[in-house]
Design an enzyme around this catalytic site. Sequence first.
Site, PDB file in Angstrom:
ATOM      1  N   HIS A 224       0.952  -0.884   0.362  1.00 64.08           N
ATOM      2  CA  HIS A 224      -0.238   0.155   0.332  1.00 64.08           C
ATOM      3  C   HIS A 224       1.054   1.200  -0.080  1.00 64.08           C
ATOM      4  O   HIS A 224       0.288   2.267  -0.552  1.00 64.08           O
ATOM      5  CB  HIS A 224      -0.621   0.053   1.251  1.00 64.08           C
ATOM      6  CG  HIS A 224      -2.180   1.372   1.185  1.00 64.08           C
ATOM      7  ND1 HIS A 224      -2.977   1.536   0.144  1.00 64.08           N
ATOM      8  CD2 HIS A 224      -1.468   2.220   2.148  1.00 64.08           C
ATOM      9  CE1 HIS A 224      -3.553   2.120   0.775  1.00 64.08           C
ATOM     10  NE2 HIS A 224      -2.896   2.871   1.857  1.00 64.08           N
TER      11      HIS A 224
ATOM     12  N   GLU B 177      -1.883  -5.670  -4.318  1.00 63.35           N
ATOM     13  CA  GLU B 177      -2.371  -5.047  -3.162  1.00 63.35           C
ATOM     14  C   GLU B 177      -3.974  -5.857  -2.788  1.00 63.35           C
ATOM     15  O   GLU B 177      -4.455  -6.679  -1.402  1.00 63.35           O
ATOM     16  CB  GLU B 177      -2.759  -3.529  -2.618  1.00 63.35           C
ATOM     17  CG  GLU B 177      -3.400  -2.337  -1.801  1.00 63.35           C
ATOM     18  CD  GLU B 177      -3.335  -1.555  -2.493  1.00 63.35           C
ATOM     19  OE1 GLU B 177      -3.677  -0.866  -3.178  1.00 63.35           O
ATOM     20  OE2 GLU B 177      -3.390  -0.474  -1.127  1.00 63.35           O
TER      21      GLU B 177
ATOM     22  N   ASN C 137      24.500 -23.877  -4.518  1.00 58.57           N
ATOM     23  CA  ASN C 137      25.401 -25.353  -4.544  1.00 58.57           C
ATOM     24  C   ASN C 137      24.596 -26.652  -3.020  1.00 58.57           C
ATOM     25  O   ASN C 137      24.584 -27.537  -3.766  1.00 58.57           O
ATOM     26  CB  ASN C 137      26.803 -24.540  -3.963  1.00 58.57           C
ATOM     27  CG  ASN C 137      27.188 -25.201  -5.367  1.00 58.57           C
ATOM     28  OD1 ASN C 137      26.840 -25.864  -6.528  1.00 58.57           O
ATOM     29  ND2 ASN C 137      28.122 -24.159  -5.876  1.00 58.57           N
TER      30      ASN C 137
END
Lengths: 164, 793
Positions: B47, B69, B372
Amino acid sequence: MSDKLKEIINKQGEQQNISLDQSDDIVQLVGFVIGEEEYAIPILTIQEIIKPFSWTRVPQVPKYVMGVFNLRGSVIPLIDLRLKFGLSEQKHNDETRFMVMKYEDDVAGFVIDRLTMAIRLKKSDIGPAPDTLNGEDTMIEGVGKQEDKIITILKVNKLLERDF
Amino acid sequence: MDEFQEILQDFLIESFELVEKLDEDLVELENTPEDLELLNGIFRVAHTVKGASSFLNFDVLTHLTHHMEDVLNKARHGEIIITPDIMDVVLESIDLMKALLNTIRDTSADAGIDVSDCVVKLDKISGGDGEVESPKAVAPVKEVVQEEIVVQETQEDELDYDNMSDDDVEAEIQRLLNERQEEDKAKRVAKIAAGESVPEAPPEPDEEPKKKAPPPPPPPPPPPPAVKPKKEEPKAAAPVKKAPAVVEQTIRVDVKRLDHLMNLIGELVLAKNRLIKINDDVEERYEGEEFLEELNQVVSIVSLVTTDLQIAVMKTRMLPIGKVFNKFPRMIRDLTRELNKKIELEIEGEDTELDKSIVEEIGDPLVHIIRNSCDHGIEVPDVRIASGKPEAGTISLKAYNEGNQIVIQIDDDGKGLDVEVIKNKALENGVVSEKEADGMSDKEAFGLILKAGFSTAAAVTSVSGRGVGMDVVKTNIEKVNGIIDIESEKGQGSSIKLKIPLTLAIIQALLVGVQEEYYAIPLSSVLETVRISKEEIYTVEGRSVMRLRDEVLSLVHIGDIFEVERILDPSEYAYVVVLGLGAQKLGLIVDSLVGQEEIVIKSLGEYLKGIEGIAGATIRGDGGVTLIVDVVALMDMAKNVKASAMVEASGGSGSQEVKEKTKASDYTIMIVDDSKTDRMIMKKALEGTGMTIVEAGDGQEALNILKQGDHNFDGMLVDIEMPRMDGYSLATEIKKYNRYKNLPLIAVTSRTGKSDRMRGVESGMVEYITKPYSADYLSSVVQRNVNFKSEFL
């Protein structure tokens, strides 16, 4: 009243301009000798001129880069102009100086054989570098004519450029 | 326009901070979808960004955040449940949001990124419930202040601005200003009441206002803003925004200022080193004087305060490492979905602080390591269960202080590294030779995974396996003078430790001497130092090695690496500095060890940057410049240096050719005596021979003349008692130089004791003339020693 004032202000302005123009025409240089030749660089590119003192050798660089030295807390490269210009090495003596030059953010010290003097030259007395030396690569800015001799004016930005 | 820039800057800083937090929160949300508090927090971020971006006319960003939103709001009201699939879309939209913010930062505009796909997906989620209408209906009634913004936003999108008269524009600006102020107020209130989120909330109603033409309640009389107000609004709004509502406990400082401060402290440390050195000198010279104590006190106070100051400034540059860690929960989450594995991430010590510049450098390496671990380390659930491990793998990320270093430890409980596989792979890729591989310890083998072009992944996946990752880790960590330590047990998991120095600007260094030069070696790479004699150096396949306890250490002479001219006679003993970098070890032979010192790293500047083996320079207590060794590069360079030798070094003593003497003045004699009268007497005595005479007032001066090499001396007359450097020390010093080893030194002194003569011989004097002497005697002794040809007389 205000008209008069304007006039006066204008006049003063013109006078200032004129005097500025005059000073614009003069180039201030510092002359120095390397080997047999006299060279010059613009006075404003010189940060300072100092007597030789100890420096530290740096490995893996061309011979004309003598090393680095401490200028009030900054580590600055030291370049021997004799060697750079292809002359033989020479011991430092009483007249040898380190000339610290600056261009934008680059600073370096250059070893010169001796200083001559501060020179004021009219712009009109400075000719271009000889044709054979023209182009981007030349270190020569121009050739200044004095009554009895000519002086090679160097490009400081070229001197400060790393070429290895 | 400057004020606009200023606001823009504030906006960006704020948004980036918010977004950073967002990632973490969202991942947490996925685990606890019921957490309303969290949901509210996330909603607020979307917002806030939306509000600010619409205010700054970043339409694309507004558009996107607006739809985000929407979805979040529904979740907040329990209308949709956040499932992993929905979260994927939300996360994608956040990535877009980040990209947009980056674009804005770089170009001050938010063009060039297509958000429509994501918006459609978001719409689908929020619309999928068939409840599109509901938010619109609920919200406007709830909140008045926010509504106004909503109105403003929607209007921005659709109304034509050119139709407005000047007055209208003015009026509109005024109105907007008021709104803005009110909104600010509301925000402030909201901020203060931090926890309580809802009051400021839902501007959701503008879901699809674009299609639905001007929206509900307070219909603004004048046409709305579009392009022009963008310029004017911020200007007017700036002062409003600036007024601080809450007293802040922190201030933002430009990093440049801190850097400058750090530089100044650096200067101070240098000055302090210098002061300490001078203090030592003074102490030596004026031993027992009363003022010494006072001086001592001052010096120690200065050095204490300097150290404290240095630490204090260092601390201001520190950032919690959490800043880097924050992005990993999200990353792990994405990876688990991508790889179909179950992985939990544990983070510890995110408050540990590191220098800002280092924090920036370690982000990438950590990403690579963790990727990894996820890809190669942790097994798929089936395999894990089969091998008796819990279904979900664990990766733990820890940061802690250890002495002057920060250690970042990444552990996983995956399958671990297989030494044999690594070796085979390395052979295959040509990283090592068979012979090398055979002789490798496990630890060295682990080190192989850091080499460029190495990958153990059977196939290249989108996650890893291209063989660049760990190489990047190595490069980046070494850039900040860090070291990597890998441990692993097959089947049990592996552990990677990154050890990183606290700060980059000031380090502890070991100063070593070679011939007449000095170099500084970062202490963090020095494992130990040992003194050895020449006999302990062996040559194997053209390389020097020595036995250090139970291992064989390869050796290289620092002089060979840095092309140091050998002018001093090698002494019987040498020192070996054992350098360690991860699993790699190297013995660096130096002539002398000077000691440990705190040094300030200075760059060599543009002109000399990138010299191999040199990391920078520092200024020593005596004002001289000492170069700092780049240990990483040095290890590489050592491989190409031929074993030379310290062993055979003494070969070239006769380097300067001996010229044929053709006349008496070709003979050069130096007279060293502090008494001018004595020098005069000696000079007179030798005058008859016609030799060239050079005078020196004390040992130091004599040594300097010798070093300059302007003359080729055939002999020296040396007084014993002299200030600065006496005759014995002078003789000892001179004998260190190869080229002067055979220079005849004749002592001329009034000291006649037997022990004096003995000392003379020990220090290398060939003759001993006692004062007083006759001129003829002196002359004849000199002539004999320099092989003076009598025909010149």
